[in-house]
Scaffold this motif. Structure first.
Motif, PDB file in Angstrom:
ATOM      1  N   PHE A 258      25.169 -24.643   7.912  1.00 34.12           N
ATOM      2  CA  PHE A 258      26.042 -23.571   7.436  1.00 34.12           C
ATOM      3  C   PHE A 258      27.101 -23.254   8.484  1.00 34.12           C
ATOM      4  CE2 PHE A 258      21.932 -23.018   5.388  1.00 34.12           C
ATOM      5  CZ  PHE A 258      22.286 -22.902   4.061  1.00 34.12           C
ATOM      6  N   ASN A 259      28.275 -22.913   7.998  1.00 36.42           N
ATOM      7  CA  ASN A 259      29.422 -22.580   8.854  1.00 36.42           C
ATOM      8  C   ASN A 259      29.856 -23.778   9.679  1.00 36.42           C
ATOM      9  OD1 ASN A 259      31.405 -20.865   9.811  1.00 36.42           O
ATOM     10  ND2 ASN A 259      30.182 -20.163  11.538  1.00 36.42           N
ATOM     11  N   SER A 261      32.338 -26.194   8.500  1.00 39.41           N
ATOM     12  CA  SER A 261      33.360 -26.871   7.710  1.00 39.41           C
ATOM     13  C   SER A 261      34.215 -27.821   8.547  1.00 39.41           C
ATOM     14  CB  SER A 261      34.250 -25.846   7.013  1.00 39.41           C
ATOM     15  OG  SER A 261      34.868 -25.010   7.959  1.00 39.41           O
ATOM     16  N   TYR A 286      39.111 -25.307  17.928  1.00 41.66           N
ATOM     17  CA  TYR A 286      38.463 -24.062  18.322  1.00 41.66           C
ATOM     18  C   TYR A 286      36.950 -24.263  18.364  1.00 41.66           C
ATOM     19  CZ  TYR A 286      42.916 -22.359  16.472  1.00 41.66           C
ATOM     20  OH  TYR A 286      44.241 -22.175  16.201  1.00 41.66           O
ATOM     21  N   ASN A 290      28.283 -19.313  15.504  1.00 43.18           N
ATOM     22  CA  ASN A 290      27.319 -18.890  14.490  1.00 43.18           C
ATOM     23  C   ASN A 290      27.015 -19.967  13.448  1.00 43.18           C
ATOM     24  OD1 ASN A 290      27.295 -16.305  15.707  1.00 43.18           O
ATOM     25  ND2 ASN A 290      29.152 -15.777  14.599  1.00 43.18           N
TER      26      ASN A 290
ATOM     27  N   PRO B  73      34.408 -20.169   2.105  1.00 39.79           N
ATOM     28  CA  PRO B  73      34.254 -19.848   3.533  1.00 39.79           C
ATOM     29  C   PRO B  73      34.729 -20.970   4.447  1.00 39.79           C
ATOM     30  CG  PRO B  73      32.123 -20.238   2.497  1.00 39.79           C
ATOM     31  CD  PRO B  73      33.132 -20.204   1.396  1.00 39.79           C
ATOM     32  N   GLY B  74      34.850 -22.155   3.895  1.00 39.67           N
ATOM     33  CA  GLY B  74      35.329 -23.276   4.717  1.00 39.67           C
ATOM     34  C   GLY B  74      36.829 -23.276   4.916  1.00 39.67           C
ATOM     35  N   ARG B  76      39.942 -21.780   6.311  1.00 38.99           N
ATOM     36  CA  ARG B  76      40.156 -20.817   7.397  1.00 38.99           C
ATOM     37  C   ARG B  76      41.594 -20.828   7.874  1.00 38.99           C
ATOM     38  NH1 ARG B  76      34.361 -20.532  10.349  1.00 38.99           N
ATOM     39  NH2 ARG B  76      33.280 -20.399   8.376  1.00 38.99           N
ATOM     40  N   GLN B  78      43.885 -20.837  10.997  1.00 39.16           N
ATOM     41  CA  GLN B  78      43.882 -21.185  12.415  1.00 39.16           C
ATOM     42  C   GLN B  78      42.466 -21.341  12.968  1.00 39.16           C
ATOM     43  OE1 GLN B  78      46.304 -18.162  14.267  1.00 39.16           O
ATOM     44  NE2 GLN B  78      48.202 -19.013  13.449  1.00 39.16           N
ATOM     45  N   GLY B  79      41.567 -21.785  12.141  1.00 42.06           N
ATOM     46  CA  GLY B  79      40.196 -22.039  12.583  1.00 42.06           C
ATOM     47  C   GLY B  79      39.387 -20.791  12.868  1.00 42.06           C
ATOM     48  N   PRO B 120      23.136 -18.884  -4.081  1.00 47.50           N
ATOM     49  CA  PRO B 120      22.812 -17.605  -3.425  1.00 47.50           C
ATOM     50  C   PRO B 120      23.941 -17.101  -2.521  1.00 47.50           C
ATOM     51  CG  PRO B 120      21.026 -19.180  -3.185  1.00 47.50           C
ATOM     52  CD  PRO B 120      22.180 -19.937  -3.749  1.00 47.50           C
ATOM     53  N   ASP B 123      23.773 -18.078   1.154  1.00 49.99           N
ATOM     54  CA  ASP B 123      24.334 -19.360   1.597  1.00 49.99           C
ATOM     55  C   ASP B 123      25.799 -19.198   1.999  1.00 49.99           C
ATOM     56  OD1 ASP B 123      21.912 -20.445   0.979  1.00 49.99           O
ATOM     57  OD2 ASP B 123      22.646 -21.859  -0.526  1.00 49.99           O
ATOM     58  N   LEU B 126      26.024 -17.374   5.267  1.00 45.69           N
ATOM     59  CA  LEU B 126      25.727 -18.277   6.389  1.00 45.69           C
ATOM     60  C   LEU B 126      26.900 -19.213   6.646  1.00 45.69           C
ATOM     61  CD1 LEU B 126      22.022 -19.169   5.529  1.00 45.69           C
ATOM     62  CD2 LEU B 126      22.786 -17.946   7.566  1.00 45.69           C
ATOM     63  N   ASP B 127      27.503 -19.683   5.565  1.00 38.13           N
ATOM     64  CA  ASP B 127      28.658 -20.569   5.716  1.00 38.13           C
ATOM     65  C   ASP B 127      29.865 -19.846   6.314  1.00 38.13           C
ATOM     66  OD1 ASP B 127      28.278 -23.247   5.202  1.00 38.13           O
ATOM     67  OD2 ASP B 127      28.303 -22.985   3.039  1.00 38.13           O
ATOM     68  N   SER B 128      29.829 -18.531   6.242  1.00 39.51           N
ATOM     69  CA  SER B 128      30.904 -17.732   6.833  1.00 39.51           C
ATOM     70  C   SER B 128      30.600 -17.365   8.280  1.00 39.51           C
ATOM     71  CB  SER B 128      31.101 -16.439   6.028  1.00 39.51           C
ATOM     72  OG  SER B 128      31.215 -16.720   4.663  1.00 39.51           O
ATOM     73  N   GLY B 129      29.443 -17.789   8.751  1.00 37.54           N
ATOM     74  CA  GLY B 129      29.064 -17.470  10.130  1.00 37.54           C
ATOM     75  C   GLY B 129      28.374 -16.128  10.269  1.00 37.54           C
ATOM     76  N   ASN B 131      25.111 -13.583  10.188  1.00 36.84           N
ATOM     77  CA  ASN B 131      23.686 -13.683  10.430  1.00 36.84           C
ATOM     78  C   ASN B 131      22.953 -12.878   9.359  1.00 36.84           C
ATOM     79  OD1 ASN B 131      21.013 -13.406  11.383  1.00 36.84           O
ATOM     80  ND2 ASN B 131      21.709 -13.866  13.454  1.00 36.84           N
ATOM     81  N   ARG B 133      19.829 -12.773   8.569  1.00 40.26           N
ATOM     82  CA  ARG B 133      18.578 -12.120   8.987  1.00 40.26           C
ATOM     83  C   ARG B 133      18.870 -10.772   9.639  1.00 40.26           C
ATOM     84  NH1 ARG B 133      15.187 -15.179  12.721  1.00 40.26           N
ATOM     85  NH2 ARG B 133      17.143 -15.864  13.648  1.00 40.26           N
ATOM     86  N   ARG B 294      50.889 -19.141   1.814  1.00 37.79           N
ATOM     87  CA  ARG B 294      51.808 -19.536   2.888  1.00 37.79           C
ATOM     88  C   ARG B 294      52.438 -18.307   3.533  1.00 37.79           C
ATOM     89  NH1 ARG B 294      53.819 -24.881   3.087  1.00 37.79           N
ATOM     90  NH2 ARG B 294      52.721 -26.221   1.621  1.00 37.79           N
TER      91      ARG B 294
END
Lengths: 339, 373
Positions: A258-259, A261, A286, A290, B73-74, B76, B78-79, B120, B123, B126-129, B131, B133, B294
């Motif tokens: 996860f996270n 990409s 970068y 996490n 979430p992927g 972004r 400028q990263g 879910p 997920d 989590l993919d967004s960074g 936490n 938990r 843009r």
């Protein structure tokens, strides 16, 4: 030599090619990031090719491509090129663009710093020869023919890798039920290339409960010598990819990340299956923070290592699939050892 | 023009609809918060106290918090982590969970219709960074639900627009939007390419499930595995939602996203009232709502805004961004769209009249951060 001339299965201890893509996040002409057919950021990589070659044996594989011309190549990109080969068990022949070579020759501080980081990264992988002896792991297998598109970059193997699904390539010529052991899903990219015996192997796999996805007929090998796909072949692979994506869903086929990409990974397992190693490679400019890793299996211990000298125990927590660990930050490359 | 002159001007601007002067008003709290490293929880606690306290709102209640996690979430800018550009920040989410829990909420359910998936919500977090938990342990009874489809519910909830709907007579939504006592919209302080601004009202466009209103929605029944956004139904009116849901009232009459989306949003917030609006303006982007627009740029307004009425909260937030909250189509930030705030006001949700809104904590003038500068 050209990729398609590599003597696979010859028993040669060293194999090499001058053909490789320049690893990194693919950029559009306007500088934006190119979204790949998977909907994710697309990463140009040689990992699929290297893994396809290494599926034939343990020969040391060297990739000797050069940085793209008329491009400013940062130190980070060299690190990515080195690790792109190394996480899959290959080696990149370090080759600088003329600008960096000149700066290094004049002993510019930044160039020397980058040079030292490259040395540390190379050492990192060379100090762990056991990684190259480990097996690719994943419950998804992909059957492809190296003589018919299986050595391309940007193919279905790379598409699956960009979505962080562990997948292990099986050359059509090595397709047996034993080779499929442990797999619960298989993708047969090029059904027309299979012999009757190989087709029977896949039928047996499916009869035993394995999920089998067969690509549509009509696969055309791109012009020999090319290492990436033309638009028509890409569109065909997109169709297969959509089916693979649907088949996999959110199932954990070894590890879910996860996270990540901007990252690629490679999951390896020891011969006795007691130890797993997960390489993570960040292709962005970068650090990635996490990252969460959910793995299957009952590993109780985890340690994070990195070329910068990190060696940090990670807390293993329970997940719906097995266990999980969290990683604070990955600069360029990191490895998780599970046991 | 000085800050003081500008505020005097927008406060004096005429109401769009003089027939609805008695729409509700409620106080809005503004706090300065320069970074997420500051004590977000303490600042938020002060803001809630300024609004009269959380306890009377949430004690023994189920509280549903609609987050803003627009787009994949992927994708972004400028990263950077999405939370410092276009998503609500997990620290604010965690602080809210803690405070709502401390105030006695029985259940705290975080929801979002995640882009192009019915998987879910955890997920996506989590993919967004994020936490997950940590969020779960911020309070007892924390749950997560992706409302892009049926989710954990057995049926969709039909929420009717109380009177004179603009676009649809009712909306079929995930059960979470009905199975709750308190509804919170937690948004980001952002511009929006289609709607000018996206705040607590526009955030609720994300309540409508792609299973029914998405490009890949079923014709007759919902598609429980949506894989795309909501352009064809919501933005452009090129197709109707699944027939199982109430159909568009004047289908084919208007295909302008700048008309359609604000009107749909106004309908939705009338059908699903918001009890608490929280706006994350600590770090954000200007020029659009996500990395796919843009010309966006990073901004650090350094503010948190909260209120018990979403229109009032958005009016104050719009003013903090340097705009007139009652501006008409053609005027920034509503150059190519209708003003969602005014449309919601037209539904009687709340007032956009800054003279009728009591601002507590920091003043608009002190918080002003011009998004167009």
């Amino acid at each position: 030599m050209a990729r398609h001339r590599i003597a696979l299965g010859s028993g040669a201890p060293i194999l090499g090619t001058y053909q490789g893509v320049w690893p990194g996040i693919s950029a559009l002409d306007d500088g934006g990031k190119k979204a790949g057919p998977t909907g994710s950021v697309w990463i140009d990589t040689n990992t699929g090719f290297i893994r396809a070659v290494r599926a034939w044996g343990d020969a040391a594989l060297w990739v000797g491509n050069e940085p793209p011309a008329k491009t400013v190549v940062t130190g980070a990109r060299y690190l990515q090129a080195i690790a792109d080969a190394a996480i899959s068990g290959g080696r990149w022949v370090v080759a600088f663009d003329s600008g960096f070579a000149a700066r290094l020759h004049s002993r510019e501080a930044d160039a020397l710093s980058d040079w030292r980081r490259m040395g540390a990264l190379l050492r990192y992988f060379e100090q762990h020869p056991e990684w190259r002896g480990m097996q690719e792991y994943g419950k998804l297998a992909i059957v492809q023919d190296p003589a018919n598109g299986g050595l391309l970059s940007g193919g279905i193997l790379d598409m699956i890798a960009v979505k962080h699904t562990p997948v292990r390539p099986i050359p059509r010529q090595h397709l047996t039920l034993e080779a499929l052991a442990g797999a619960t899903m298989a993708v047969n990219v090029d059904p027309a290339s299979l012999t009757p015996e190989q087709k029977e192997v896949l039928r047996s796999f499916a009869r035993a409960g394995g999920e089998l996805l067969t690509g549509p007929p009509g696969w055309k090998d791109p012009t020999p010598g090319k290492i990436t796909l033309e638009k028509a072949e890409l569109e065909r692979l997109n169709d297969i990819w959509r089916d693979v994506n649907s088949m996999v869903g959110r199932r954990n086929l070894g590890v879910r990340l996860f996270n990540v990409s901007s990252m690629l990974s490679n999951l390896l397992i020891s011969g006795d299956a007691k130890t797993a190693v997960l390489h993570l490679l960040n292709y962005s400019d970068y650090p990635v923070e996490n990252v969460a890793v959910h793995f299957i299996g009952a590993y109780k211990h985890a340690v994070l290592t990195s070329p910068e000298g990190t060696e940090k125990p990670l807390e293993v927590y329970s997940t719906e699939d097995g266990g999980g660990v969290d990683i604070d930050k990955v600069s360029v490359c990191a490895t998780i050892r599970l046991w | 023009m000085t800050r003081r002159e500008w505020l005097a001007m927008i406060a004096a601007a005429p109401l769009l609809n003089a027939a609805v002067p008695e729409v509700p008003t409620a106080p809005v709290s503004i706090a300065k918060c320069a970074s997420y490293d500051e004590d977000v929880q303490a600042k938020l606690a002060t803001m809630f106290d300024q609004l009269g306290g959380l306890e009377r709102l949430v004690r023994n209640k189920t509280v549903t918090v609609k987050l803003n996690m627009t787009g994949s979430p992927g994708q972004r800018f400028q990263g950077l982590a999405p939370a410092v550009t276009h998503y609500t920040h997990p620290k604010l989410v965690g602080a809210t969970a803690y405070l709502v829990g401390k105030a006695g909420a029985r259940r705290i359910r975080f929801v979002e219709s995640s882009w192009a998936t019915a998987g879910p919500l955890e997920d996506v977090m989590l993919d967004s960074g994020w936490n997950v938990r940590t969020l779960q342990s911020a309070a007892s009874g924390v749950e997560f639900e992706n409302t892009n489809a049926l989710g954990k519910g057995k049926r969709y909830s039909r929420l009717k627009v109380p009177q004179n709907p603009y676009m649809y007579p009712a909306y079929d939504l995930n059960h979470s939007y009905e199975d709750t006592d308190v509804f919170v919209s937690m948004a980001k302080l952002k511009n929006h390419a289609t709607c000018g601004v996206t705040l607590s009202l526009k955030n609720c466009f994300g309540t409508i499930p792609a299973s029914i209103y998405g490009d890949t929605a079923g014709v007759d029944e919902p598609n429980e595995k949506p894989v795309n956004g909501r352009l064809a139904v919501g933005h452009e009116g090129r197709r109707q939602p699944s027939k199982s849901a109430p159909q568009e009232l004047h289908f084919g009459a208007n295909h302008d996203p700048g008309y359609r989306v604000p009107h749909i949003v106004a309908d939705v917030v009338a059908a699903r009232p918001i009890h608490l609006a929280i706006i994350d303006g600590v770090e954000s982007i200007a020029g659009g709502e996500g990395p796919w627009v843009r010309g966006i740029r990073i901004v650090k307004p350094g503010v948190l805004i909260a209120g018990l009425n979403p229109v009032c909260t958005d009016a104050v937030s719009t003013a903090v961004m340097g705009y007139n909250p009652r501006a008409m189509r053609g005027t920034a930030p509503f150059q190519t769209c209708d003003n969602t705030l005014l449309l919601a006001e037209g539904h009687g949700v709340g007032t956009t009249d800054l003279k009728r809104i009591e601002v507590r904590g920091v003043s608009i003038e002190q918080a002003l951060f011009r998004y167009d500068s």
